[in-house]
Design a protein around this motif. Structure first.
Motif, mmCIF file in Angstrom:
data_model
loop_
_atom_site.group_PDB
_atom_site.id
_atom_site.type_symbol
_atom_site.label_atom_id
_atom_site.label_comp_id
_atom_site.label_asym_id
_atom_site.label_seq_id
_atom_site.Cartn_x
_atom_site.Cartn_y
_atom_site.Cartn_z
ATOM 1 N N ALA A 194 87.335 43.461 57.345
ATOM 2 C CA ALA A 194 85.800 43.804 57.158
ATOM 3 C C ALA A 194 85.581 43.928 55.578
ATOM 4 O O ALA A 194 84.667 43.775 54.997
ATOM 5 N N GLU A 195 86.730 44.419 54.699
ATOM 6 C CA GLU A 195 86.683 44.417 53.448
ATOM 7 C C GLU A 195 86.255 43.068 52.687
ATOM 8 O O GLU A 195 85.494 43.075 51.950
ATOM 9 N N ARG A 196 87.211 41.998 53.169
ATOM 10 C CA ARG A 196 86.809 40.738 52.441
ATOM 11 C C ARG A 196 85.627 40.183 53.046
ATOM 12 O O ARG A 196 84.888 39.555 52.008
ATOM 13 N N LEU A 197 84.773 40.359 54.075
ATOM 14 C CA LEU A 197 83.744 39.929 54.511
ATOM 15 C C LEU A 197 82.530 40.765 53.706
ATOM 16 O O LEU A 197 81.556 40.180 53.301
ATOM 17 N N SER A 198 82.818 41.991 53.631
ATOM 18 C CA SER A 198 81.906 42.850 53.071
ATOM 19 C C SER A 198 81.846 42.400 51.254
ATOM 20 O O SER A 198 80.888 42.041 50.863
ATOM 21 N N ALA A 199 82.704 42.010 50.684
ATOM 22 C CA ALA A 199 82.992 41.589 49.380
ATOM 23 C C ALA A 199 82.199 40.183 49.237
ATOM 24 O O ALA A 199 81.827 40.034 48.002
ATOM 25 N N LEU A 200 82.149 39.334 50.408
ATOM 26 C CA LEU A 200 81.419 38.116 50.138
ATOM 27 C C LEU A 200 79.837 38.256 50.680
ATOM 28 O O LEU A 200 79.305 37.162 50.527
ATOM 29 N N GLY A 201 79.355 39.374 50.917
ATOM 30 C CA GLY A 201 78.136 39.664 51.086
ATOM 31 C C GLY A 201 77.655 40.029 52.413
ATOM 32 O O GLY A 201 76.358 40.536 52.709
ATOM 33 N N ALA A 202 78.552 40.239 53.324
ATOM 34 C CA ALA A 202 78.128 40.744 54.485
ATOM 35 C C ALA A 202 77.796 42.263 54.765
ATOM 36 O O ALA A 202 78.386 42.916 53.890
ATOM 37 N N THR A 203 76.794 42.643 55.583
ATOM 38 C CA THR A 203 76.518 44.114 55.706
ATOM 39 C C THR A 203 76.458 44.479 57.049
ATOM 40 O O THR A 203 76.904 43.827 57.934
ATOM 41 N N SER A 204 76.537 45.750 56.911
ATOM 42 C CA SER A 204 76.489 46.485 58.489
ATOM 43 C C SER A 204 77.845 45.892 59.117
ATOM 44 O O SER A 204 78.058 45.497 60.257
ATOM 45 N N VAL A 205 78.886 46.161 58.413
ATOM 46 C CA VAL A 205 80.296 45.716 58.753
ATOM 47 C C VAL A 205 80.900 46.937 59.530
ATOM 48 O O VAL A 205 81.096 47.728 58.840
ATOM 49 N N SER A 206 81.500 46.730 60.624
ATOM 50 C CA SER A 206 82.385 47.718 61.182
ATOM 51 C C SER A 206 83.723 47.159 61.814
ATOM 52 O O SER A 206 83.893 45.957 61.939
ATOM 53 N N VAL A 207 84.872 48.002 61.869
ATOM 54 C CA VAL A 207 85.786 47.511 62.599
ATOM 55 C C VAL A 207 85.951 47.641 64.021
ATOM 56 O O VAL A 207 85.701 49.051 64.616
ATOM 57 N N THR A 208 85.856 46.658 64.711
ATOM 58 C CA THR A 208 85.823 46.677 66.185
ATOM 59 C C THR A 208 87.111 46.320 66.880
ATOM 60 O O THR A 208 87.286 46.591 68.421
#
Length: 432
Positions: A194-208
């Motif tokens: 989640a942290e890596r994807l958010s750092a690259l621009g993803a939003t509304s990221v949760s851990v499922t």
């Protein structure tokens, strides 16, 4: 920031230029796997969808993702009874896996289109999905951006992104950031993903969590594996059996060298090696290597192994659970050499002690958790000698095997629940 409606012009031009090479590759691979030469039109968005209820589209690139998606597909069919699920793939083996797994007429199967603007638009216009779900790391710029332009929510689910892949994507930040920003939501496997994807621009990221932990083990295949073992033990009681599962090119040589060491050591009977290459087009190459090394070979497709067999080649599709269910120890392929490893969760769910090599970056969180729980043993410096030692330690110590089996059960049970979390995430963006 204005959301782009398609990938940058240079990406689209490059992809258009690559298409002839992609078609040539399909033809070339079709020599050994005829499925690559079938349904070519679907790869350009010409997909036939029969009339019926609304569609949820789920893309799972190949076999591993397809098997991981199985509990979610069943849950979607249960929670949205008026809907159909379209499963798309990139490979014939992924498509064949879906065909084998599902008998429900509400499950439709096809190929995902190439990431060409026209092909993607054609696909979306024909299918008209209410929701798009992309499994794991399927980040295709036009596919995501055109879905957004068609006002279709698209979620990246069971998402994973290794540190290595994140560094690669970061080099193309101007291309990747708008694409990840266009995702409606992301359900990541771990907090690190989640942290890596958010750092690259993803939003509304949760851990499922990881869907692979919710895997359904087919009791019919388990029974088949147990039947195979009973047949072998009837001819040669107490013969140990080890499995090299989903091996990649170059790993078979290491495994056969380790098997030679195991066969040279007392006591009798010598162990049986069950060798299952990852890709079906390599079955014959693996068979030739086994015979070249002087081992007595039988093939699953031809004859059942006997007391004289040194290596049983698992040249079948869709029977991995059966292979896991017949053996004492499993070595997870793709991890001995730098291929990133394979999914080890299905093996753990079958209650098999596992051995992995140092290269597990594609499944780093699961591999580390399995190792820490005692379900898996890691061989850091892989040589025939170190591999043979790790295998022999488990084969020769029944108490150690039983402890690893119990640890495997705890490991899988502790991580289940991703399906329910993903259903809750999906419900936020899809209301029938």
């Amino acid at each position: 920031m204005t959301m782009p409606s398609a990938a940058p012009w240079f990406y689209r031009v490059l992809l258009t230029l690559i298409v002839p090479l992609a078609l040539l590759r399909l033809w070339w691979r079709g020599r050994k796997q005829p499925g690559y030469r079938q349904h070519i039109a679907e790869r350009f968005g010409f997909i036939n969808v029969p009339a019926g209820g609304p569609i949820i589209w789920l893309h799972a690139v190949s076999v591993g993702e397809t098997r991981a998606a199985e509990p979610l597909v069943h849950a979607l069919l249960e929670h949205y009874p008026s809907h159909r699920v379209l499963l798309t793939h990139m490979t014939p083996t992924g498509r064949a896996t879906s065909t084998a797994l599902y008998r429900d007429p509400r499950v439709l199967i096809g190929y995902v289109p190439y990431d060409l603007t026209g092909a993607v638009d054609r696909f979306l216009a024909h299918v008209q999905p209410r929701l798009g779900l992309l499994m794991e790391t399927e980040i295709w710029p036009n596919l995501i951006l055109r879905s957004r332009a068609h006002q279709m929510p698209v979620l990246l689910i069971n998402a994973r992104l290794s540190a290595r892949s994140a560094r690669r994507y970061a080099r193309f930040d101007r291309l990747i950031r708008p694409v990840l920003s266009a995702l409606t939501a992301v359900g990541a496997q771990t907090a690190e993903d989640a942290e890596r994807l958010s750092a690259l621009g993803a939003t509304s990221v949760s851990v499922t969590g990881n869907l692979k932990f919710d895997v359904r083990i087919d009791p019919t295949l388990q029974a088949l594996g147990q039947e195979w073992r009973a047949q072998l033990q009837a001819h040669q009681a107490h013969r140990p059996i080890w499995l090299a599962a989903s091996t990649r090119e170059g790993e078979e040589a290491l495994i056969l060298a380790a098997h030679r060491i195991l066969c040279a050591a007392p006591p009798e009977p010598h162990p049986l090696l069950v060798l299952v290459p990852r890709h079906p087009q390599r079955f014959n190459d693996a068979a030739n290597l086994v015979m070249h090394e002087g081992f007595r070979l039988t093939r699953r497709s031809e004859v059942f192994p006997n007391a004289e067999t040194d290596v049983w080649l698992g040249d079948s599709m869709g029977e991995m659970v059966a292979y896991y269910s017949m053996v004492d120890v499993a070595v997870i392929g793709g991890s001995l050499l730098p291929f990133g490893g394979q999914n080890l969760i299905e093996a753990a769910a079958c209650g098999i002690p596992l051995i992995v090599g140092p290269h597990t970056y594609n499944f780093s969180a699961a591999a580390l958790a399995a190792e820490q729980s005692g379900a898996a043993t890691r061989v850091e410096a892989v040589t025939p000698e170190t591999l043979a030692t790790a295998v022999n330690t488990l084969l020769s110590n029944q108490l150690l095997r039983h402890e690893a089996q119990a640890a495997a059960a705890r490991f899988v049970h502790a991580e289940t629940g991703a399906t329910d979390k993903l259903l809750a995430l999906i419900a936020q963006y899809h209301r029938p």
